[in-house]
Design an enzyme around this catalytic site. Structure first.
Site, PDB file in Angstrom:
ATOM      1  N   GLU A 153       0.832  -1.205   0.000  1.00 24.25           N
ATOM      2  CA  GLU A 153       0.000   0.000   0.000  1.00 24.25           C
ATOM      3  C   GLU A 153       0.867   1.255   0.000  1.00 24.25           C
ATOM      4  O   GLU A 153       2.075   1.210   0.181  1.00 24.25           O
ATOM      5  CB  GLU A 153      -0.926  -0.023   1.225  1.00 24.25           C
ATOM      6  CG  GLU A 153      -1.873  -1.218   1.177  1.00 24.25           C
ATOM      7  CD  GLU A 153      -2.886  -1.240   2.314  1.00 24.25           C
ATOM      8  OE1 GLU A 153      -2.737  -0.466   3.283  1.00 24.25           O
ATOM      9  OE2 GLU A 153      -3.828  -2.035   2.205  1.00 24.25           O
TER      10      GLU A 153
ATOM     11  N   GLU B  18      -1.640 -10.511  -5.719  1.00 25.07           N
ATOM     12  CA  GLU B  18      -1.678 -11.410  -6.884  1.00 25.07           C
ATOM     13  C   GLU B  18      -0.893 -10.817  -8.057  1.00 25.07           C
ATOM     14  O   GLU B  18      -0.118 -11.513  -8.722  1.00 25.07           O
ATOM     15  CB  GLU B  18      -3.128 -11.642  -7.348  1.00 25.07           C
ATOM     16  CG  GLU B  18      -4.017 -12.291  -6.306  1.00 25.07           C
ATOM     17  CD  GLU B  18      -4.743 -11.276  -5.430  1.00 25.07           C
ATOM     18  OE1 GLU B  18      -4.130 -10.269  -5.015  1.00 25.07           O
ATOM     19  OE2 GLU B  18      -5.931 -11.518  -5.155  1.00 25.07           O
TER      20      GLU B  18
END
Ligand code: THU
Length: 132
Positions: free
Chosen positions: A41, A52
């Site tokens: 983040e 992913e």
């Protein structure tokens, strides 16, 4: 194959100070090579990257080609430390479809022995593949 232990160990590397939602992903190629990813983040929220796609982009950076993505395993924990079943977001589904030539299997973990398996074509029907 159950990859819970590897995913669980990987969760500690997630960088999720804003959501507290930690995601780990292991991507397996057709040849059986493994690539790991976690969510990363940023305080500029939209620049966040999912686990992913980090796993798959890692694989591509190491030479993986379209069709090489065979399996994508996903484990997530919320900010209270509880395991949460986490399906890939729409953007990740597009990347998985494209780089597996629509053949990947997605393994979504709820615990070490509760795993649901889905095909990418089930999760992203009518995927966009071509500009021509
Ligand atoms: N996230 C993933 O890493 N993968 C997903 O498939 C869904 C969401 C991350 C992005 C963000 O860091 C956090 O989970 C909350 O949305």
């Amino acid at each position: 194959m159950n990859r819970f232990d590897e995913l669980d160990a990987l969760l500690k590397n997630a960088y999720a100070p804003y959501s507290g939602f930690r995601v780990a992903s292991v991507m397996v190629t057709k040849e059986g090579s493994l690539f790991q990813g976690v969510n990363v983040e940023s305080v500029a929220y939209p620049t966040t990257m999912c686990a992913e796609r980090n796993a798959i982009f890692h694989a591509v950076s190491e030479g993986a080609k379209p069709g090489d993505v065979a399996e994508v395993h996903i484990l997530a924990k919320n900010s209270e430390g509880k395991y949460i079943e986490a399906f890939p977001c729409g953007a990740c589904r597009q990347i998985i479809a494209e780089l597996s030539l629509n053949e990947a299997k997605i393994y979504v973990y709820r615990s070490n022995d509760e795993i649901s398996v889905h095909s990418i074509s089930e999760l992203l029907p009518h995927a966009f593949f071509s500009l021509t």
